[in-house]
Design an enzyme around this catalytic site. Structure first.
Site, short mmCIF file in Angstrom:
data_model
loop_
_atom_site.label_atom_id
_atom_site.label_comp_id
_atom_site.label_asym_id
_atom_site.label_seq_id
_atom_site.Cartn_x
_atom_site.Cartn_y
_atom_site.Cartn_z
N LYS A 111 0.81 -1.22 0.00
CA LYS A 111 0.00 0.00 0.00
C LYS A 111 0.84 1.27 0.00
O LYS A 111 0.38 2.31 -0.46
CB LYS A 111 -0.95 0.01 1.21
CG LYS A 111 -2.10 -0.97 1.07
CD LYS A 111 -3.21 -0.70 2.07
CE LYS A 111 -4.38 -1.63 1.85
NZ LYS A 111 -5.43 -1.47 2.86
N LYS A 192 -6.84 -11.27 -6.40
CA LYS A 192 -8.02 -11.60 -5.60
C LYS A 192 -9.13 -10.56 -5.78
O LYS A 192 -8.85 -9.39 -6.06
CB LYS A 192 -7.65 -11.77 -4.12
CG LYS A 192 -7.41 -10.52 -3.38
CD LYS A 192 -7.35 -10.76 -1.88
CE LYS A 192 -7.38 -9.42 -1.21
NZ LYS A 192 -7.94 -9.37 0.09
N LYS A 195 -12.36 -4.92 -2.98
CA LYS A 195 -13.17 -3.71 -3.17
C LYS A 195 -12.32 -2.58 -3.73
O LYS A 195 -12.82 -1.68 -4.34
CB LYS A 195 -13.82 -3.31 -1.86
CG LYS A 195 -12.85 -3.11 -0.72
CD LYS A 195 -13.60 -3.12 0.59
CE LYS A 195 -12.61 -3.25 1.74
NZ LYS A 195 -13.30 -3.51 2.98
P1 AMP Z 1 -11.73 -6.57 3.25
O1 AMP Z 1 -12.97 -6.53 2.43
O2 AMP Z 1 -10.47 -6.53 2.44
O3 AMP Z 1 -11.73 -5.65 4.44
O4 AMP Z 1 -11.73 -8.01 3.90
C1 AMP Z 1 -12.74 -8.42 4.76
C2 AMP Z 1 -12.53 -9.89 5.05
O5 AMP Z 1 -12.77 -10.66 3.88
C3 AMP Z 1 -11.12 -10.23 5.48
O6 AMP Z 1 -11.17 -11.31 6.37
C4 AMP Z 1 -10.46 -10.60 4.18
O7 AMP Z 1 -9.34 -11.41 4.36
C5 AMP Z 1 -11.59 -11.33 3.47
N1 AMP Z 1 -11.49 -11.19 2.02
C6 AMP Z 1 -11.42 -10.05 1.31
N2 AMP Z 1 -11.33 -10.29 -0.02
C7 AMP Z 1 -11.35 -11.64 -0.15
C8 AMP Z 1 -11.27 -12.53 -1.26
N3 AMP Z 1 -11.21 -12.10 -2.52
N4 AMP Z 1 -11.33 -13.85 -1.02
C9 AMP Z 1 -11.41 -14.30 0.23
N5 AMP Z 1 -11.49 -13.54 1.32
C10 AMP Z 1 -11.44 -12.21 1.15
#
Ligand code: AMP
Ligand code: TRP
Length: 340
Positions: A111, A192, A195
Site C-alpha cells: 500500500k 483476488k 473492493k
Molecule cells: P476486506 O474486504 O479486504 O476488508 O476483507 C474483509 C474480510 O474478507 C477479510 O477477512 C479478508 O481477508 C476477506 N477477504 C477479502 N477479499 C477476499 C477474497 N477475494 N477472497 C477471500 N477472502 C477475502
C-alpha cells in the site's frame, strides 16, 4: 466456549470475496462461539476519505453484516471507534512493537509502495489490529489469508508483552476457512477479488441485482482451451468459477468439473448458484434499510457490551506496564503496593 474476534473495514460495500472468505463464516460461528465482530472505522482512516462517506459506509457495512445474518442477540456487533480502549491499548502495543517488524508487513509494503508521503497510521495499522484482537482475549480470529501476517504479529506482540510484564494477554490463533479462502477477480483471475480492485466487472457486490451477477459471470475471463478442469495454476479463471460454484453448493470444486463440457454451462450454473445464495441477503438488507434506527440501536448496545470486556483488559495491561492506577481505578491495587 471459544472467544472469537474479527473486524471489517468500512471502505465500501461488501463483495462476494469477503462474503465467502469471511462473513458467511461469521454468521455461522456466532452460535458456537462467544463472538465479537466490529466495523473497523479507525482502520479506514489510514487512507484518504470523505468524512460523510465514512459515516455512511460504516453504517452500511453494519447493515450488510446484519443482512448476512449477524444477529445482535447472538454476537457482539459494534463499531471500533465507539470503544476508545482500542486506540488506548494500541499505544501500549506501539511501545512493544518495532519499526523493523512493521516494515516487513507485506500489506504495508504494497500500500505504501510508490507513494511520496505515507501516513504513520498506515504503518502502525497492524498494531491497532493487534489491540482489536487482544482486548477481547480472543482464542480464534477468523480472517482471510491476506491477514495471516498481521495475526502472526499480534501473537508476537502478545507473547513479548507477556514475557516482559507478566501474563496479560491470551495469545490468539488465526482461523482461515478452508474453502474459498481466496476468491479471485472475474476479469483478472490472478488477482483476488477486492473492493479496491480496479475491476468493477470482476467484482460481485453483495447487493448486485441478479441481472448484474449473470452478466459479470457470463463475461468472466477463462482461457483459450475448452476443457473444464480444476487447476489453479494452469486455469485460474475456470478454477475460480469452480471454486465459486463449490462454495455456493458446498461441494469440492474438483468434483464439479466432470459435469461440464462447456464453459457456458458452467457459467450459467455459477451465476444461478450465486444469485440464489445472495437472495436472502438482498431481501434482509431491504428490510433493515427501511428502518436504519434498529441498526444503530443494535450497534450502540454492542459497543456498550464490548467496552465492558475491553476496559478490563486495558486496565490489566496498563497496570502491568506500570501506568499508575491502571485505567479504571482497579489498578489502585498496584498504587498501594508501590507505596507500601
Ligand atoms: P476486506 O474486504 O479486504 O476488508 O476483507 C474483509 C474480510 O474478507 C477479510 O477477512 C479478508 O481477508 C476477506 N477477504 C477479502 N477479499 C477476499 C477474497 N477475494 N477472497 C477471500 N477472502 C477475502
Ligand atoms: N485488517 C483487517 C482487514 O483489512 C480488518 C481488521 C481490523 C481485523 N481489525 C481486525 C480483522 C481484527 C481481524 C481482527 O481485513
Amino acid at each position: 466456549m471459544k472467544r472469537m474476534v474479527s473486524g471489517v473495514q468500512p471502505t465500501g460495500t461488501l463483495h462476494l470475496g469477503g462474503y465467502l472468505g469471511a462473513f458467511r463464516q461469521w454468521a455461522a460461528v456466532q452460535h458456537q462461539a462467544d463472538a465479537y465482530f466490529f466495523v473497523a472505522d479507525l482502520h479506514a482512516l489510514t487512507v484518504d476519505g470523505d468524512p460523510e462517506r465514512l459515516r455512511r459506509a460504516t453504517l452500511e457495512v453494519a447493515t450488510q453484516l446484519m443482512a448476512i445474518g449477524l444477529d445482535p442477540a447472538a454476537c457482539t456487533l459494534f463499531v471500533q471507534s465507539q470503544v476508545p480502549e482500542h486506540t488506548q491499548l494500541a499505544w501500549l502495543l506501539e511501545c512493544t512493537a518495532t519499526t523493523g517488524e512493521l516494515g516487513r508487513m507485506t500489506q504495508f509494503k504494497d500500500k505504501s509502495g510508490g507513494q511520496e508521503s505515507v501516513k504513520v497510521g498506515l504503518f502502525t495499522y497492524p498494531v491497532l489490529m493487534a489491540a482489536d484482537v487482544l482486548l477481547y482475549d480472543a482464542d480464534l480470529v477468523p480472517v482471510g489469508d491476506d491477514q495471516r501476517q498481521h495475526l502472526e504479529l499480534t501473537r508476537d506482540l502478545a507473547g513479548r508483552f507477556n514475557h516482559r510484564y507478566g501474563d496479560t494477554f491470551r495469545v490468539p490463533e488465526a482461523y482461515v476457512p478452508p474453502v474459498a479462502a481466496r476468491v479471485m477477480d472475474l476479469q483478472h483471475p490472478e488477482r483476488k477479488m477486492s473492493k479496491s480492485g480496479a475491476s468493477p466487472q470482476g467484482t460481485i457486490e453483495l447487493l448486485d441485482e441478479p441481472k448484474v451477477i449473470e452478466r459479470k459471470v457470463a463475461r468472466a475471463v477463462t482461457d483459450a482451451e475448452t476443457e473444464v478442469r480444476y487447476d489453479r495454476a494452469a486455469k485460474p479463471g475456470v478454477s475460480n468459477l469452480l471454486e465459486l460454484l463449490g462454495a455456493a453448493t458446498g461441494r469440492p470444486p474438483a468434483d464439479l468439473s466432470p459435469s461440464y463440457s462447456r464453459y457456458g454451462d458452467l457459467k450459467k450454473d455459477v451465476a444461478a448458484a450465486v444469485v440464489e445464495m445472495l437472495r436472502p441477503v438482498r431481501e434482509r438488507h431491504a428490510e433493515l434499510s427501511a428502518d436504519p434506527s434498529q441498526v444503530w440501536t443494535a450497534l450502540q448496545a454492542g459497543s456498550e457490551a464490548a467496552r465492558t470486556v475491553a476496559s478490563m483488559t486495558l486496565d490489566r495491561a496498563s497496570s502491568a506496564i506500570g501506568l499508575v492506577g491502571g485505567t479504571t481505578g482497579t489498578g489502585s491495587r498496584s498504587v498501594d503496593s508501590t507505596f507500601a
